[in-house]
Design a protein around this motif. Structure first.
Motif, PDB file in Angstrom:
ATOM      1  N   THR A 272    -105.949  50.478  12.462  1.00 52.79           N
ATOM      2  CA  THR A 272    -107.382  50.215  12.276  1.00 52.79           C
ATOM      3  C   THR A 272    -107.821  48.997  13.077  1.00 52.79           C
ATOM      4  O   THR A 272    -108.923  48.975  13.630  1.00 52.79           O
ATOM      5  CB  THR A 272    -107.718  50.005  10.790  1.00 52.79           C
ATOM      6  OG1 THR A 272    -106.832  49.031  10.220  1.00 52.79           O
ATOM      7  CG2 THR A 272    -107.584  51.293  10.007  1.00 52.79           C
ATOM      8  N   SER A 276    -110.510  49.082  16.134  1.00 55.91           N
ATOM      9  CA  SER A 276    -111.662  48.176  16.126  1.00 55.91           C
ATOM     10  C   SER A 276    -111.816  47.480  17.476  1.00 55.91           C
ATOM     11  O   SER A 276    -112.934  47.318  17.985  1.00 55.91           O
ATOM     12  CB  SER A 276    -111.494  47.140  15.007  1.00 55.91           C
ATOM     13  OG  SER A 276    -112.524  46.186  15.047  1.00 55.91           O
ATOM     14  N   CYS A 279    -113.293  49.760  19.971  1.00 57.41           N
ATOM     15  CA  CYS A 279    -114.751  49.798  19.802  1.00 57.41           C
ATOM     16  C   CYS A 279    -115.409  48.626  20.508  1.00 57.41           C
ATOM     17  O   CYS A 279    -116.438  48.779  21.177  1.00 57.41           O
ATOM     18  CB  CYS A 279    -115.110  49.769  18.311  1.00 57.41           C
ATOM     19  SG  CYS A 279    -114.750  51.286  17.430  1.00 57.41           S
ATOM     20  N   SER A 308    -112.327  54.546  11.238  1.00 58.97           N
ATOM     21  CA  SER A 308    -112.246  53.751  12.471  1.00 58.97           C
ATOM     22  C   SER A 308    -112.368  54.639  13.702  1.00 58.97           C
ATOM     23  O   SER A 308    -113.043  54.282  14.682  1.00 58.97           O
ATOM     24  CB  SER A 308    -110.922  52.976  12.513  1.00 58.97           C
ATOM     25  OG  SER A 308    -110.827  52.073  11.436  1.00 58.97           O
TER      26      SER A 308
END
Length: 757
Positions: A272, A276, A279, A308
């Motif tokens: 996760t 992130s 992103c 996620s």
């Protein structure tokens, strides 16, 4: 509960007796290593009595083997059974087993895991002797129950008692320092670990890495990680998270690749965190590989990871993949719902046309409704996202319903929700309600003040905007670049030249804010509105950077309106050099060259439009009535029947006879709308006129009419809306591609900016 000395976060924690004091900061800590107990003293669950049978046995007063207590107490932990722990505790005392240090230390752990640190402390205080395991167990309990300040006190008492900490003890103490943001205490413990050559230990190194990361020292966090002798998944995850927390996503992804090369299998927290960072960097290719890895490792059903991955696809514009993930989820969380609502909001921004955007907004509203019906309670992110969607949809009724829900749930007091509410009412043309929502905010941020100033400016309420700016300064809130854009825009609407130039100078001298394109755009807009084209041109020359397409387009529109041919052609040449990508800008150039019979230049613009693959302007508008959308195009006379067109003809006749309205329809626009060689009739009406006629026929008399138009209104339609708002005493709000126009009693909130079109 016994009281312990505490230490000041600004003071020092000595590994000697001391009595300084520190302040408490309640923050979550990451999970620490569990305390290991000798296996020889425990029984396996199969050897122990059934939990319910055991409770019955102790109630009867029967004896239990000492070796059976630990698995039964472990069952209390798994069930979080505080009452069960109390029953076993009573039985332990009755049978004299309370003299067994191992059993009683385990009981300290049980009470801590059940959230009763008072009972854990009492048991600890009565231990016949205290070893390092007992001290560490008590410290762990306080850390896990968000009482890290007490854990530090216990640690110092342990040192004063003469017990030497193990690597696990130091790890727990460092976690406590991390929780209270006490880097100085952590450094002293770090020094202790170096002195006794255990800073390379995995538990100590992991805790040091997390501590330094949380205390904003990434370099020290990485150094602590690199010193770890045997790095486990927690070690790698700690340093990867540290990089993510300090906006070093690329470095974090490099550590992740090193982790995989070291044959360490990531866990859900690692994945996760990596997703992130993907992103943050909008690294879709890397994120897709992580997605595949998560499937290979069996994490595909994991909700945190699916959330996620879905958010990554949303951020990278892969809405189809995100929606497939969302629709395939059996279990969802509030985070899932919030992500997809925000995703639909982003899809609205990227939609090919306003109708597609409206459909995406409708889907967002459906998800929000599903959220409310699924047992989840919307949070501030749910409300702010859906209010943003409502503002983009021009959906005032739905926004009002969300407003009512924020009142009911108590979220209206939150600054994020309050600011989103102000923006929603402003974007929907209700400046009065936007102002009311702003006044009712219990606390305001710079963003809140700036949003309200911009709202007043956009609605032509210059004095209110400037007064609010002065109020903001009196409250000690320092304006930023965006705030001054709102202030200068307000001055531009009112033609307040001296005031605008004064604020422009104040911005630079008093607040040391360097002007950007938007500031100059406001000033040039003001000069053009007032017909001061030479002053606008001089302002452009003063800019420290080349003017963009928007700046030159403003000046060109002014030249076209005022007949400044020479300056207009100069500006047109500058625009052509920029190779404009906006269709309306190219149309402005075409119109100017056609009016001067400069056909060679007309050909240049047409070639440019072909080169840039600029689509023809398709004029259409839409209006929403009772959650149903009605769209209008100039060439669809049969779509809504003869009654509406007859009514529109009546409105046009009334406007001409009573108000002196004159049609100024843009014939050049109609020529561009030719489809397949077919030219539209000369008497065709632009789409917003059809929409307002339909609204007047089908909406209640007092209801404002809200229309969205995909391109800018022409002068003729702008004049028509002013006339109709006066004739019918109706509030008409039109949001075109450039701005929001609110027509009331023959006046427009844009300050007749339509005269430039």
């Amino acid at each position: 509960m016994a009281s312990f000395p505490s230490f000041a976060s600004t003071g020092t924690l000595k590994l000697e007796p001391d009595s300084t004091k520190h302040s408490t900061v309640s923050l979550l800590t990451r999970k620490s290593p569990s305390i290991s107990y000798p296996k020889s003293q425990t029984s396996t669950p199969s050897e122990s009595l059934n939990f319910q049978e055991s409770l019955s046995v102790i109630t009867d007063g029967s004896k239990i083997e000492t070796s059976c207590y630990v698995p039964l107490l472990q069952e209390c932990i798994e069930r979080t059974s505080f009452s069960g722990a109390q029953n076993f505790h009573s039985h332990i005392i009755k049978t004299g087993t309370h003299q067994d240090v191992f059993v009683m230390t385990f009981l300290v752990n049980v009470y801590a895991k059940c959230g009763s640190m008072e009972n854990a402390q009492k048991v600890f205080n009565k231990l016949p002797r205290r070893n390092v395991v007992a001290w560490t167990t008590l410290m762990t309990g306080y850390v896990h129950n968000d009482q890290s300040d007490v854990a530090i006190s216990v640690f110092q008492e342990m040192l004063e008692f003469g017990s030497f900490p193990t690597n696990y003890t130091l790890g727990i103490a460092l976690n406590a320092c991390s929780a209270i943001n006490s880097v100085e205490l952590g450094k002293q413990i770090h020094g202790y670990s170096i002195k006794y050559h255990i800073d390379h230990d995995t538990s100590v190194g992991n805790s040091l890495c997390s501590l330094y990361s949380k205390c904003a020292n990434l370099d020290s966090a990485i150094k602590a990680f690199l010193k770890i002798g045997e790095k486990n998944v927690v070690s790698w995850t700690a340093v990867i998270c540290a990089c993510g927390d300090h906006s070093k996503a690329l470095k974090g992804l490099r550590f992740f690749t090193e982790m995989l090369a070291d044959n360490v299998e990531p866990n859900e927290f690692t994945l996760t965190s990596v997703l992130s960072m993907c992103c943050t960097m909008l690294s879709l290719s890397f994120g897709v590989q992580v997605h595949c890895l998560s499937i290979k490792l069996g994490y595909e059903p994991n909700l945190r990871i699916r959330n996620s991955i879905m958010y990554l696809y949303l951020r990278c514009g892969r809405f189809g993949e995100a929606l497939r993930l969302f629709n395939g989820m059996e279990d969802m969380s509030l985070v899932t719902m919030n992500s997809i609502i925000a995703g639909y909001g982003e899809m609205m921004e990227l939609a090919k046309d306003d109708l597609s955007a409206y459909c995406n907004g409708t889907e967002a509203l459906n998800v929000f409704s599903k959220l409310n019906n699924s047992g989840f309670k919307p949070d501030i992110y749910s409300f702010s996202s859906i209010l943003t969607v409502c503002s983009k949809m021009f959906a005032l009724e739905q926004g009002e319903q969300v407003h009512a829900q924020t009142l009911k749930t108590g979220h209206l007091s939150d600054m994020i929700v309050g600011t989103a509410l102000v923006n929603m009412y402003n974007k929907c043309g209700s400046i009065e309600r936007a102002s009311k929502a702003f006044r009712e905010m219990s606390a305001r941020t710079l963003i809140s003040w700036t949003s309200m100033i911009a709202a007043f400016a956009q609605n032509g309420q210059t004095q209110q905007a400037l007064q609010l700016f002065e109020d903001m300064r009196l409250m000690g809130v320092r304006p930023n670049q965006v705030t001054f854009v709102g202030v200068l825009s307000a001055c531009a609407h009112a033609g307040m030249v001296n005031e605008a130039l004064g604020y422009f100078e104040t911005m630079q001298k008093d607040f040391k804010i360097k002007p950007v394109m938007d500031h100059y755009s406001c000033l040039i807009d003001m000069f053009v509105r007032l017909g001061l084209l030479n002053e606008a041109f001089v302002m452009i020359k003063k800019m420290d950077f080349p003017p963009n397409e928007s700046i030159w387009s403003l000046l060109l529109a002014g030249c076209k309106r005022d007949g400044k041919t020479e300056l207009g052609f100069y500006v047109a040449e500058k625009l052509l050099e920029l190779k404009p990508k906006n269709t309306e800008t190219c149309l402005l150039l075409l119109n100017m060259y056609k009016s001067a019979d400069r056909w060679e230049d007309v050909s240049k613009v047409q070639e440019l439009m072909k080169e840039k693959r600029l689509k023809k302007l398709m004029d259409w508008s839409w209006i929403s009535i009772h959650d149903k959308v009605y769209s209008f195009k100039p060439d669809e006379r049969q779509a809504y029947g003869a009654e509406m067109y007859d009514y529109l003809d009546q409105l046009l006749d009334k406007a001409k006879s009573l108000v002196g309205y004159q049609s100024l329809e843009s014939f050049e626009l109609l020529e561009v709308e030719e489809e397949e060689g077919k030219t539209l009739p000369s008497n065709v009406q632009h789409s917003e006129k059809l929409a307002v006629a339909f609204g007047l026929l089908n909406m209640p008399n007092a209801a404002p009419i809200r229309i969205i138009k995909n391109i800018s209104m022409c002068r003729g339609c702008h004049n028509f809306m002013k006339a109709i708002s006066s004739l019918n005493a109706r509030e008409i709000i039109v949001r075109d591609s450039k701005r929001l126009h609110k027509f009331v009693n023959g006046q427009c909130s844009c300050g007749d900016y339509g005269g430039l079109l």
